[in-house]
Design an enzyme around this catalytic site. Structure first.
Site, PDB file in Angstrom:
ATOM      1  CB  ALA A  62      12.191  -0.462  28.986  1.00  0.00           C
ATOM      2  N   GLY A  90       8.735   3.447  30.023  1.00  0.00           N
ATOM      3  CA  GLY A  90       9.587   3.611  31.198  1.00  0.00           C
ATOM      4  C   GLY A  90      10.150   5.008  31.311  1.00  0.00           C
ATOM      5  CD  GLU A 148       6.378   2.768  33.707  1.00  0.00           C
ATOM      6  OE1 GLU A 148       7.242   2.293  32.943  1.00  0.00           O
ATOM      7  OE2 GLU A 148       5.598   2.071  34.361  1.00  0.00           O
ATOM      8  CD  GLU A 185       4.739   1.118  28.978  1.00  0.00           C
ATOM      9  OE1 GLU A 185       3.774   1.775  28.549  1.00  0.00           O
ATOM     10  OE2 GLU A 185       5.604   1.583  29.732  1.00  0.00           O
TER      11      GLU A 185
HETATM   12  N1  T1G Z   1      13.930   0.319  22.557  1.00  0.00           N
HETATM   13  C1  T1G Z   1      14.843  -0.037  21.613  1.00  0.00           C
HETATM   14  N2  T1G Z   1      14.907   0.522  20.372  1.00  0.00           N
HETATM   15  C2  T1G Z   1      13.993   1.474  20.093  1.00  0.00           C
HETATM   16  C3  T1G Z   1      13.009   1.880  21.024  1.00  0.00           C
HETATM   17  C4  T1G Z   1      13.012   1.265  22.306  1.00  0.00           C
HETATM   18  N3  T1G Z   1      12.134   1.634  23.259  1.00  0.00           N
HETATM   19  N4  T1G Z   1      12.238   2.833  20.426  1.00  0.00           N
HETATM   20  C5  T1G Z   1      12.733   3.004  19.175  1.00  0.00           C
HETATM   21  N5  T1G Z   1      13.787   2.199  18.984  1.00  0.00           N
HETATM   22  C6  T1G Z   1      14.600   2.119  17.772  1.00  0.00           C
HETATM   23  C7  T1G Z   1      13.818   1.646  16.584  1.00  0.00           C
HETATM   24  O1  T1G Z   1      13.818   0.234  16.533  1.00  0.00           O
HETATM   25  C8  T1G Z   1      14.605   2.262  15.436  1.00  0.00           C
HETATM   26  O2  T1G Z   1      15.761   1.468  15.256  1.00  0.00           O
HETATM   27  C9  T1G Z   1      15.064   3.597  16.014  1.00  0.00           C
HETATM   28  O3  T1G Z   1      14.994   3.443  17.456  1.00  0.00           O
HETATM   29  C10 T1G Z   1      14.177   4.757  15.605  1.00  0.00           C
HETATM   30  O4  T1G Z   1      12.838   4.370  15.955  1.00  0.00           O
HETATM   31  C11 T1G Z   1       9.009  -0.732  32.102  1.00  0.00           C
HETATM   32  C12 T1G Z   1       9.047  -2.064  29.809  1.00  0.00           C
HETATM   33  C13 T1G Z   1      10.259   6.898  20.200  1.00  0.00           C
HETATM   34  C14 T1G Z   1       8.196   7.587  18.936  1.00  0.00           C
HETATM   35  O5  T1G Z   1       7.136   1.512  23.117  1.00  0.00           O
HETATM   36  O6  T1G Z   1       7.391   4.717  19.721  1.00  0.00           O
HETATM   37  O7  T1G Z   1       9.170   1.085  28.620  1.00  0.00           O
HETATM   38  O8  T1G Z   1      15.311   0.819  12.837  1.00  0.00           O
HETATM   39  O9  T1G Z   1      11.940   4.512  13.622  1.00  0.00           O
HETATM   40  O10 T1G Z   1       9.701   7.268  14.065  1.00  0.00           O
HETATM   41  O11 T1G Z   1       7.030   0.235  31.420  1.00  0.00           O
HETATM   42  O12 T1G Z   1      10.516   4.781  18.217  1.00  0.00           O
HETATM   43  O13 T1G Z   1      16.804   2.753  13.388  1.00  0.00           O
HETATM   44  O14 T1G Z   1      17.542   0.411  13.917  1.00  0.00           O
HETATM   45  O15 T1G Z   1      10.391   4.397  15.631  1.00  0.00           O
HETATM   46  O16 T1G Z   1      11.313   8.836  15.298  1.00  0.00           O
HETATM   47  C15 T1G Z   1       7.928   1.584  25.748  1.00  0.00           C
HETATM   48  C16 T1G Z   1       8.764   2.768  21.175  1.00  0.00           C
HETATM   49  C17 T1G Z   1       8.941   0.492  25.834  1.00  0.00           C
HETATM   50  C18 T1G Z   1       8.349   3.447  22.469  1.00  0.00           C
HETATM   51  C19 T1G Z   1      10.414   7.491  17.798  1.00  0.00           C
HETATM   52  N6  T1G Z   1       8.309   2.547  24.729  1.00  0.00           N
HETATM   53  N7  T1G Z   1       9.349   3.691  20.227  1.00  0.00           N
HETATM   54  O17 T1G Z   1       9.802   7.282  16.547  1.00  0.00           O
HETATM   55  O18 T1G Z   1      11.798   6.461  15.202  1.00  0.00           O
HETATM   56  S1  T1G Z   1       8.486  -0.749  26.993  1.00  0.00           S
HETATM   57  C20 T1G Z   1       7.874   2.406  23.455  1.00  0.00           C
HETATM   58  C21 T1G Z   1       8.580   4.570  19.537  1.00  0.00           C
HETATM   59  C22 T1G Z   1       8.687  -0.002  28.517  1.00  0.00           C
HETATM   60  C23 T1G Z   1       8.354  -0.006  30.972  1.00  0.00           C
HETATM   61  C24 T1G Z   1       8.258  -0.819  29.712  1.00  0.00           C
HETATM   62  C25 T1G Z   1       9.287   5.386  18.492  1.00  0.00           C
HETATM   63  C26 T1G Z   1       9.531   6.844  18.885  1.00  0.00           C
HETATM   64  P1  T1G Z   1      16.389   1.348  13.747  1.00  0.00           P
HETATM   65  P2  T1G Z   1      11.640   4.888  15.034  1.00  0.00           P
HETATM   66  P3  T1G Z   1      10.629   7.543  15.196  1.00  0.00           P
END
Ligand code: T1G
Length: 690
Positions: A62, A103, A106, A126
């Site tokens: 998400a 998500g 999911e 999460e």
């Molecule tokens: N949402 C918004 N922005 C995100 C994002 C996300 N999920 N993931 C990364 N970004 C942005 C980050 O801030 C950065 O921005 C750029 O993308 C590159 O990220 C219902 C509710 C995917 C492994 O927790 O683990 O789903 O600084 O530097 O090293 O159950 O990003 O460039 O402006 O980390 O290549 C669950 C979080 C969400 C994954 C890539 N998902 N992201 O790593 O790049 S909650 C996560 C990561 C959810 C549901 C629930 C990593 C990555 P900027 P980065 P990277």
């Protein structure tokens, strides 16, 4: 630009998410998927569907920004999409490349089948954001892979490589070309009229589960998840999958998700998620600055720090030389490295092959000339300016002209170290935290001479060495240790006034610190603490408590001598009446009437000085932003991540209350303890840190 592309590959509809940078399921993406699913379901030509992501990533989850803003709740939610998917009477196959997280995974779990590229990773991270999978993840994952795997994977939030996901039954195949194979599988499933397999209906792995595993897992998680909310809720959801009806369990997860989403812990952890990414950015570097490629490294000093730093490079697959002038010291250092790796193999966190590979990349040398090919040389010798200057003089003479010369000093003047070289522009501080092969934080310190490329190269060590990087300016103690002197200094003032080591440490560990300040003193060594204290220059109108000096002079060095602020049985701390005799003696000598001190007063008087000094550090430009300080304290000093860091805590606590506390402390302790001007400006304007 559309964020969801829809095309037909023969009788297979391919729905491709194209929403840089990580295909997060923002509202636009969700709306695009909903339309595509509707079109595919209605189109008689379409007999099967594939969901894929563009630019080598499936979906990273998400949109985290939307969780904070609440837009993730706007129709169509992920759960609405999943209901739509499960109602489509045609096979849907996920083509997973790169990462399918949160998500995103999911969504993949709601497809009938999943094909992944060999290097793909899936997972439900999460918990790292203070929430839990809110779109059926705890349910579908458990139904496919069983509760034991679900408990480990979802409470840790760690990514799962495709091969392991296949073993667990989370994906159905691994392919060289996941998209092509997914199209073929979808088409074949349609042609063969294969029964559509919904993970939410698979129940062989949740039937007849020994529910004792949940109590056992709660016990196992007790210390690691102390004070947190989400991990415990995740266990409850997985237990629900095995003990309640499907509908009850899915609803249970929804309620648990909502509870976590509303918690202050979610706000704190999402703050840190973005803060960690912001900390990598150095605004004043020219946009075209490129880091120097690091193909080899040399570490000077084979002590605990030097050995740990060398392990970081070896773990990253980078050849590294470890330099010690005496063979005996070098052998001791290499022996310690070997012991550390062997311990990881014993714990199961490293394979034998992995250990051999890492060890093969570490070469011990006893001659400076041997390291003349390194792209970066990092000094990790005794914390003494003269010794460091000698090392840098020699590094400057032998290292390649392009090489970066870095010091691991924890507080000494990086400008002064750079000044002994002919290449001050290539000198920078790279302050690792002990144990360097474990601690995530790398506090880089720019000198006034450090060039943009040198700074960019030090910052690139974050990704290279899997560290969390922060850039500090050059001052006594940089960011972390400069603040720490006020935190540990105030702890001793509280001891003078009536508190005990047990009470102070209990209060701070109850707040969530991994260890209280006095236990930390004993761990780091009171000889080390006292020698750093003696080197500090403080204003004439200020004092430190004499307690640390007396503890040192009494030979109570801490764990290393079996007693410090506590007595020790191994690493177990035991209250020691002797230390209270010493402390009460100080109170008496200072004419302080000891009193009962409330826990709340201890907490506030220890946290506010941290925040106050942090505000000065931001105001002086030593830290680029307040959130960098949160990253330093959470990743280097045991500040509880689910409290967001000292600066995040202060915004919630109230700047005016921090100011009031510092006015009181400033009146007794001296000028440096008075409220920071930035705090007063922000309190007056009603603004936050940024
Ligand atoms: N949402 C918004 N922005 C995100 C994002 C996300 N999920 N993931 C990364 N970004 C942005 C980050 O801030 C950065 O921005 C750029 O993308 C590159 O990220 C219902 C509710 C995917 C492994 O927790 O683990 O789903 O600084 O530097 O090293 O159950 O990003 O460039 O402006 O980390 O290549 C669950 C979080 C969400 C994954 C890539 N998902 N992201 O790593 O790049 S909650 C996560 C990561 C959810 C549901 C629930 C990593 C990555 P900027 P980065 P990277």
């Amino acid at each position: 630009m559309p964020v969801v592309n829809y095309r037909l590959d023969g009788n297979v509809a391919v729905i491709e998410i194209d929403h840089p940078p990580v295909n997060a399921t923002s509202i636009e993406v969700r709306e695009g998927i909903a339309v595509a699913l509707k079109d595919a379901a209605a189109d008689p030509v379409v007999e099967a569907l594939v969901i894929a992501g563009s630019r080598g990533i499936f979906i990273a989850g998400a949109d985290i920004k939307e969780i904070s803003s609440g837009i993730s709740n706007k129709f169509p939610t992920l759960r609405d999409l999943q209901a739509q998917m499960e109602a489509v009477p045609k096979p849907i196959v996920a083509a997973i490349t790169g990462t399918a997280l949160g998500g995103g995974f999911e969504i993949a779990l709601t497809c009938h089948w999943r094909i992944a590229a060999a290097d793909a990773k899936v997972g439900l991270p999460e918990v790292k954001l203070g929430i839990l999978p809110g779109a059926g993840g705890t349910q579908r994952f458990t139904r496919l892979a069983g509760p034991e795997a679900a408990l480990e994977a979802i409470t840790s939030g760690n990514p799962i490589p495709a091969k392991r996901a296949l073993e667990l039954g989370l994906i159905d195949a691994i392919a060289d070309d996941a998209l092509a194979d997914a199209v073929v599988l979808a088409r074949t499933a349609a042609a063969d009229r294969r029964p559509l397999r919904l993970a939410s209906e698979v129940d062989d792995k949740i039937a007849a589960v020994d529910t004792a595993i949940f109590g056992a897992f709660r016990k196992k998680l007790a210390s690691k998840a102390r004070g947190q909310l989400a991990p415990w809720k995740i266990i409850d959801c997985i237990e629900a999958a095995c003990t309640r009806t499907r509908e009850e369990a899915f609803n249970f997860e929804r309620e648990a998700f909502n509870e976590c989403r509303e918690s202050p812990q979610r706000k704190a952890l999402i703050h840190l998620f973005f803060a960690e990414r912001e900390a990598k950015k150095v605004p004043d570097l020219p946009a075209d600055t490129r880091p120097l490629p690091i193909r080899s490294a040399a570490i000077v000093g084979a002590g605990t720090m030097g050995g740990g730093i060398a392990m970081n490079f070896a773990n990253a697959g980078i050849p590294v030389q470890l330099l010690e002038l005496s063979q005996e010291a070098l052998d001791r250092g290499l022996g310690l490295i070997q012991k550390n790796y062997a311990a990881s193999v014993k714990r199961g966190s490293l394979t034998e092959a992995g250990m051999e590979r890492a060890l093969s990349l570490i070469q011990g040398v006893t001659d400076y000339d041997a390291i003349n090919g390194a792209d970066i040389a990092i000094e990790a010798v005794f914390e003494d300016m003269k010794v460091k200057k000698d090392v840098f003089t020699r590094l400057d003479a032998v290292c390649a002209p392009h090489a970066i010369l870095a010091t691991n000093t924890s507080s000494l003047d990086v400008d002064a170290i750079a000044a002994v070289t002919q290449r001050p522009q290539s000198v920078i501080g790279t302050h690792f935290f002990s144990p360097a092969n474990v601690m995530k934080l790398l506090e880089n310190v720019r000198s006034k001479h450090s060039s943009p490329q040198t700074i960019a190269t030090a910052m690139s060590l974050g990704k290279l060495l899997n560290k969390v990087v922060v850039l500090a300016g050059n001052c006594d103690g940089f960011i972390g240790n400069r603040m720490l002197q006020f935190y540990s200094g105030e702890a001793e003032f509280l001891l003078e006034e009536g508190a005990t080591p047990e009470q102070i440490d209990r209060v701070m560990e109850g707040f969530g610190f991994a260890m209280g300040p006095l236990a930390v003193r004993d761990l780091a060594g009171n000889d080390v603490g006292y020698s750093i204290r003696k080197a500090r220059k403080i204003p004439a109108d200020e004092r430190f408590s004499p307690i640390l000096q007396r503890v040192f002079e009494a030979g109570r060095l801490g764990q290393k001598s079996g007693k410090g602020f506590y007595r020790y049985d191994g690493r177990t701390r035991i209250s020691d009446p002797e230390i209270m005799t010493l402390i009460e003696g100080v109170s008496r000598d200072l004419g302080i009437a000891r009193r009962e001190i409330p826990d709340e007063e201890i907490l506030v008087r220890l946290l506010c000085p941290l925040v106050n000094e942090g505000a000065k550090i931001v105001d002086e430009g030593i830290a680029i932003r307040a959130s960098d300080i949160d990253i330093v304290y959470v990743n280097g000093y045991g500040f509880p991540s689910y409290k967001g860091g000292p600066m995040f805590w202060a915004q919630d606590f109230g700047f005016d209350k921090v100011i009031a506390t510092m006015q009181k402390l400033g009146a007794t302790h001296g000028r440096r303890w008075r409220p920071a001007p930035l705090l007063e400006r922000l309190a007056a304007s009603g603004k936050g840190w940024s």
